[in-house]
Scaffold this active site. Structure first.
Site, PDB file in Angstrom:
ATOM      1  CG  ASP A 115      -0.395  -0.019   2.580  1.00  0.00           C
ATOM      2  OD1 ASP A 115       0.221   1.372   2.739  1.00  0.00           O
ATOM      3  OD2 ASP A 115       0.011  -1.119   3.319  1.00  0.00           O
ATOM      4  CG  HIS A 164      -1.618  -1.101  -3.356  1.00  0.00           C
ATOM      5  ND1 HIS A 164      -2.189  -0.920  -2.123  1.00  0.00           N
ATOM      6  CD2 HIS A 164      -2.088   0.075  -3.995  1.00  0.00           C
ATOM      7  CE1 HIS A 164      -2.844   0.101  -2.059  1.00  0.00           C
ATOM      8  NE2 HIS A 164      -2.884   0.937  -3.136  1.00  0.00           N
ATOM      9  CB  CYS A 165      -3.227  -6.135  -1.083  1.00  0.00           C
ATOM     10  SG  CYS A 165      -2.127  -7.138  -1.157  1.00  0.00           S
ATOM     11  CD  GLU A 166      -0.516  -4.678   5.090  1.00  0.00           C
ATOM     12  OE1 GLU A 166       0.227  -3.891   5.867  1.00  0.00           O
ATOM     13  OE2 GLU A 166      -0.126  -5.907   4.944  1.00  0.00           O
ATOM     14  CB  THR A 199      -0.455  -7.644  -4.844  1.00  0.00           C
ATOM     15  OG1 THR A 199      -1.175  -6.348  -4.297  1.00  0.00           O
ATOM     16  CG2 THR A 199       0.280  -7.023  -5.825  1.00  0.00           C
TER      17      THR A 199
END
Length: 374
Positions: A166, A268-270, A276
């Site tokens: 992120d 993206h993710c975290e 991702t």
């Protein structure tokens, strides 16, 4: 439980939200540059790219990579068994020279957002590569999804798609670099609560797109044991393939990736690892990249996030660290679970694309035309 233990548990729960949440969801110009070996001797190679040879059509490289080292030098390696020699250019200047297989070091380059190296063989077409990592202080897993060879000898373009963790911690310098690199789209695969708690810092002029893989906020819980964490992760990777919200999110990502006006695009993710990770595995597989290469790209997250993950685990009790580590890791068995789910649910990967994501053959062909170079 003392206050220190309570804080550790709360921190672990926050860090593990990505896939802990998923479990509950079911209820739901340049100065001097030197190279080693040195640049080609006089007369050994032209300063400009030669015309493509008719005897070796296409890109002859079977492997090639650029890596920026901590001392700001660059390692450039390649394998091109069908050629006699390769000349490496930075712009229109020769910076290295080698045979059909080589590993050279280029030093003394000026600071730049990215250094692009053009590998020009004496037969066939050239290949342009850069270090995958953008070396962002606030997003250590921000890297190029391209630079991989497909099974039919084509290469995934670099500078078009980027996978990352992120973007809430980007520094002003990071943002300025992304703006100079022309990032046009930021696709956020996180849940609403994650987005609200740690909102992305988006480069000026870029479009922000939310594509929630899990389909809404869910309860956050921490597995009771390390074994439970591992079971949770394998279940979660199945859901990346089968959940309706995941199919919707990845369909949106594929559509944006296939729209030239959306690129360069970052998604993206975290942590840039799980949601991702499957996004990248699916994109690369659709482009024709082999499974081993896809897996190596996925597992590279462990290297890019090594320092951050080690610092996180060091703050936990041994028992909590053991429970958290399976959640922080990228593991081959996790990604293989997603591919197994594709086979179980759809039969083939092509059927996953067509029946799961709703992407027909013409779409996939356009995707390859957009993202591959040959």
């Amino acid at each position: 439980m003392n206050s220190h233990s309570t804080a550790a548990v709360q921190a672990a729960r926050h860090l593990a939200v990505s896939f802990v949440a998923a479990v509950s969801a079911v209820g739901l110009t340049a100065p001097h540059a030197s190279a080693e070996p040195l640049a080609a001797p006089a007369g050994a190679a032209p300063r400009h790219a030669p015309r493509t040879s008719l005897t070796a059509p296409g890109i002859p490289f079977t492997d090639a990579k650029v890596t920026q080292r901590p001392d700001s030098s660059f390692a450039v390696s390649w394998k091109a068994p069908a050629v006699g020699s390769v000349t490496v250019y930075l712009g229109d200047r020769i910076v290295a020279y080698g045979g059909a297989e080589a590993d050279v070091t280029v030093r003394g380059l000026p600071p730049a957002d990215r250094q692009w190296f053009r590998l020009v063989p004496d037969q066939g077409d050239p290949l342009t590569l850069a270090d995958r990592s953008l070396h962002l202080e606030g997003a250590p897993n921000f890297r190029d999804a391209g630079g991989h060879r497909t099974a039919d000898g084509r290469w995934v373009k670099m500078g078009v798609l980027y996978r990352t963790n992120d973007l809430h911690a980007l520094t002003d310098a990071d943002l300025a670099k992304l703006q100079r690199l022309g990032i046009r789209t930021d696709v956020d695969l996180r849940m609403p609560g994650e987005r609200a708690e740690d909102p992305d810092r988006v480069p000026a002029g870029a479009r922000y797109v939310a594509a929630d893989v899990f389909g809404g906020d869910v309860k956050r819980e921490m597995p009771a044991t390390a074994a439970a964490s591992e079971r949770m992760m394998t279940r979660s990777y199945r859901w990346l393939v089968s959940r309706p919200s995941a199919l919707d999110a990845y369909r949106s990502l594929f559509s944006l990736a296939n729209a030239p006006r959306s690129s360069p695009l970052a998604y993206h993710c975290e942590g840039g690892r799980d949601r991702t990770g499957w996004a990248t595995a699916a994109l690369l597989t659709a482009l024709g990249v082999d499974r081993d290469t896809v897996l190596r790209d996925y597992l590279a997250t462990n290297d890019y996030l090594a320092a951050r993950n080690a610092a996180t685990l060091a703050k936990q009790t041994p028992e909590m660290a053991a429970r958290l580590k399976p959640i922080l890791d990228a593991r081959a068995e996790y990604l293989n679970t997603s591919f197994d789910e594709v086979k179980a649910r759809f039969g083939t990967f092509d059927a996953y694309l067509q029946d799961g994501l709703g992407l027909g053959r013409q779409f996939v062909e356009r995707l390859r035309e957009t993202l591959l170079v040959d």
